[in-house]
Design a protein around this motif. Structure first.
Motif, PDB file in Angstrom:
ATOM      1  N   ASP A 179       2.695  -6.578  -8.971  1.00  0.00           N
ATOM      2  CA  ASP A 179       3.441  -5.545  -8.268  1.00  0.00           C
ATOM      3  C   ASP A 179       2.933  -4.179  -8.739  1.00  0.00           C
ATOM      4  OD1 ASP A 179       6.034  -5.388  -6.483  1.00  0.00           O
ATOM      5  OD2 ASP A 179       6.157  -3.749  -7.943  1.00  0.00           O
ATOM      6  N   PHE A 180       2.534  -3.328  -7.771  1.00  0.00           N
ATOM      7  CA  PHE A 180       1.864  -2.074  -8.103  1.00  0.00           C
ATOM      8  C   PHE A 180       2.687  -0.860  -7.683  1.00  0.00           C
ATOM      9  CE2 PHE A 180      -1.326  -5.326  -7.519  1.00  0.00           C
ATOM     10  CZ  PHE A 180      -2.170  -5.141  -8.606  1.00  0.00           C
ATOM     11  N   THR A 181       2.691   0.145  -8.561  1.00  0.00           N
ATOM     12  CA  THR A 181       3.307   1.435  -8.256  1.00  0.00           C
ATOM     13  C   THR A 181       2.270   2.525  -8.499  1.00  0.00           C
ATOM     14  OG1 THR A 181       5.502   0.671  -8.922  1.00  0.00           O
ATOM     15  CG2 THR A 181       5.152   3.054  -8.835  1.00  0.00           C
ATOM     16  N   LEU A 193       3.908   0.183  -3.974  1.00  0.00           N
ATOM     17  CA  LEU A 193       2.916  -0.497  -3.142  1.00  0.00           C
ATOM     18  C   LEU A 193       3.241  -1.973  -2.964  1.00  0.00           C
ATOM     19  CD1 LEU A 193       0.172   0.010  -1.704  1.00  0.00           C
ATOM     20  CD2 LEU A 193      -0.943  -0.709  -3.819  1.00  0.00           C
ATOM     21  N   GLY A 194       3.872  -2.573  -3.959  1.00  0.00           N
ATOM     22  CA  GLY A 194       4.117  -4.012  -3.920  1.00  0.00           C
ATOM     23  C   GLY A 194       2.875  -4.784  -4.323  1.00  0.00           C
ATOM     24  N   SER A 195       2.627  -5.887  -3.649  1.00  0.00           N
ATOM     25  CA  SER A 195       1.465  -6.720  -3.969  1.00  0.00           C
ATOM     26  C   SER A 195       0.194  -6.102  -3.392  1.00  0.00           C
ATOM     27  CB  SER A 195       1.661  -8.126  -3.404  1.00  0.00           C
ATOM     28  OG  SER A 195       1.536  -8.098  -1.989  1.00  0.00           O
ATOM     29  N   ALA A 196      -0.937  -6.747  -3.674  1.00  0.00           N
ATOM     30  CA  ALA A 196      -2.222  -6.275  -3.158  1.00  0.00           C
ATOM     31  C   ALA A 196      -2.520  -6.816  -1.765  1.00  0.00           C
ATOM     32  CB  ALA A 196      -3.341  -6.666  -4.120  1.00  0.00           C
ATOM     33  N   ASP A 197      -1.554  -7.456  -1.138  1.00  0.00           N
ATOM     34  CA  ASP A 197      -1.727  -7.966   0.229  1.00  0.00           C
ATOM     35  C   ASP A 197      -1.474  -6.849   1.241  1.00  0.00           C
ATOM     36  OD1 ASP A 197      -2.219 -10.511  -0.746  1.00  0.00           O
ATOM     37  OD2 ASP A 197      -0.091 -11.047  -0.750  1.00  0.00           O
ATOM     38  N   GLY A 198      -2.198  -6.908   2.362  1.00  0.00           N
ATOM     39  CA  GLY A 198      -1.970  -5.960   3.453  1.00  0.00           C
ATOM     40  C   GLY A 198      -2.209  -4.514   3.082  1.00  0.00           C
ATOM     41  N   LEU A 199      -3.196  -4.249   2.268  1.00  0.00           N
ATOM     42  CA  LEU A 199      -3.415  -2.888   1.775  1.00  0.00           C
ATOM     43  C   LEU A 199      -3.792  -1.908   2.886  1.00  0.00           C
ATOM     44  CD1 LEU A 199      -5.345  -3.554  -1.570  1.00  0.00           C
ATOM     45  CD2 LEU A 199      -2.960  -2.833  -1.286  1.00  0.00           C
ATOM     46  N   ASP A 200      -4.560  -2.367   3.857  1.00  0.00           N
ATOM     47  CA  ASP A 200      -4.972  -1.466   4.944  1.00  0.00           C
ATOM     48  C   ASP A 200      -3.756  -0.893   5.667  1.00  0.00           C
ATOM     49  OD1 ASP A 200      -7.671  -1.728   4.449  1.00  0.00           O
ATOM     50  OD2 ASP A 200      -7.926  -3.404   5.841  1.00  0.00           O
ATOM     51  N   TRP A 224      10.829   8.550  -4.445  1.00  0.00           N
ATOM     52  CA  TRP A 224      10.160   7.256  -4.224  1.00  0.00           C
ATOM     53  C   TRP A 224       9.750   7.112  -2.773  1.00  0.00           C
ATOM     54  CZ3 TRP A 224       8.702   3.837  -7.887  1.00  0.00           C
ATOM     55  CH2 TRP A 224       9.295   3.936  -9.148  1.00  0.00           C
ATOM     56  N   VAL A 225       8.586   6.505  -2.562  1.00  0.00           N
ATOM     57  CA  VAL A 225       8.137   6.115  -1.225  1.00  0.00           C
ATOM     58  C   VAL A 225       7.787   4.636  -1.305  1.00  0.00           C
ATOM     59  CG1 VAL A 225       6.412   6.429   0.584  1.00  0.00           C
ATOM     60  CG2 VAL A 225       7.247   8.419  -0.696  1.00  0.00           C
ATOM     61  N   ASN A 226       8.499   3.820  -0.524  1.00  0.00           N
ATOM     62  CA  ASN A 226       8.356   2.363  -0.605  1.00  0.00           C
ATOM     63  C   ASN A 226       7.563   1.842   0.595  1.00  0.00           C
ATOM     64  OD1 ASN A 226       8.678  -0.404  -0.889  1.00  0.00           O
ATOM     65  ND2 ASN A 226      10.796  -0.238  -1.608  1.00  0.00           N
ATOM     66  N   LEU A 227       6.418   1.203   0.297  1.00  0.00           N
ATOM     67  CA  LEU A 227       5.549   0.667   1.355  1.00  0.00           C
ATOM     68  C   LEU A 227       5.641  -0.852   1.475  1.00  0.00           C
ATOM     69  CD1 LEU A 227       2.319   2.721   0.500  1.00  0.00           C
ATOM     70  CD2 LEU A 227       4.119   3.333   2.135  1.00  0.00           C
TER      71      LEU A 227
END
Length: 238
Positions: A179-181, A193-200, A224-227
């Motif tokens: 899990d990435f911030t 950012l969450g996981s590294a899936d769907g980064l585009d 905070w900005v939650n993607l």
């Protein structure tokens, strides 16, 4: 007998030429190297200096110029250089002028892991030691960096460094398992950012949010900005 004279002359000429060539070659090989010329390819940031490269080359010799040409082992010299963890590639060869030419390509860090053990992650996803000569200006990574999630971290880094906006804007990454911030340079808010899936898609949403927030002059009102959510950007105000 007269017919044999041209053949005898030819054989004699070949023999004399061979002797001269061997003499010249031996004399040339016994000569010492004039100088070593070290060239760093690509990035001008020096994680390893010319003096350090020279030390790797000379080993037990006092100087490269103390070595004769016939005593040189160019392949071994390249191997010695490649053992250094700052060096990605090396080419060593002799020039016609008798100089030892050394082309060095340094490894390129994408981010720096900070914590109980600090190191860079390079552009091939491998660990790279810190340098006492130069500190790279790259995003700082903290949190749980393990062998299990290193490829996921590298996946995020490649996306960030290949995008002009993200490369300038992202200054830090916090990692909790997968899990990435993200920490941003110009504004005092963090991006989930969450996981590294769907980064585009996630980074596309982040850019769209930025464009709207800049237009509304509201960037500094968020904490905070939650993607993480697929079809929306969820923001938390201060």
């Amino acid at each position: 007998m007269k017919r044999l004279i041209p053949y005898i002359q030819m054989i004699a000429a070949i023999a004399i030429f061979s002797l001269l060539f061997a003499f010249t070659s031996n004399r040339n090989n016994s000569r010492k190297i004039k100088a070593s010329v070290i060239v760093f390819e690509g990035d001008s940031s020096l994680f390893i200096t010319k003096e350090e490269v020279n030390k790797l080359l000379i080993q037990n010799q006092t100087s490269v110029t103390d070595v004769t040409k016939d005593a040189l082992d160019l392949n071994n010299m390249e191997s010695l250089l490649l053992r250094n963890k700052m060096i990605k590639d090396a080419e060593v060869y002799m020039t016609i002028d008798g100089e030892l030419k050394v082309n060095v390509t340094q490894r390129k860090p994408l981010a720096r892991v900070v914590g109980t053990r600090s190191f860079y992650i390079d552009d091939e996803g491998e660990e790279m030691p810190l340098s006492g000569n130069y500190t790279a200006r790259v995003p700082l990574i903290n949190g749980q960096v393990t062998n299990e999630n290193k490829q996921e971290i590298f996946k995020v880094l490649k996306k960030i460094t290949s995008d002009n906006f993200l490369k300038v804007s992202v200054i830090g990454i916090s990692v909790q398992k997968n899990d990435f911030t993200l920490r941003m340079r110009a504004n005092n808010f963090k991006v989930k950012l969450g996981s590294a899936d769907g980064l585009d898609l996630k980074f596309k949403k982040l850019k769209a949010f930025y464009q709207k927030a800049v237009k509304d002059k509201s960037l500094d009102t968020y904490s905070w900005v939650n993607l993480k959510f697929s079809n929306q950007v969820v923001c938390t105000k201060k």
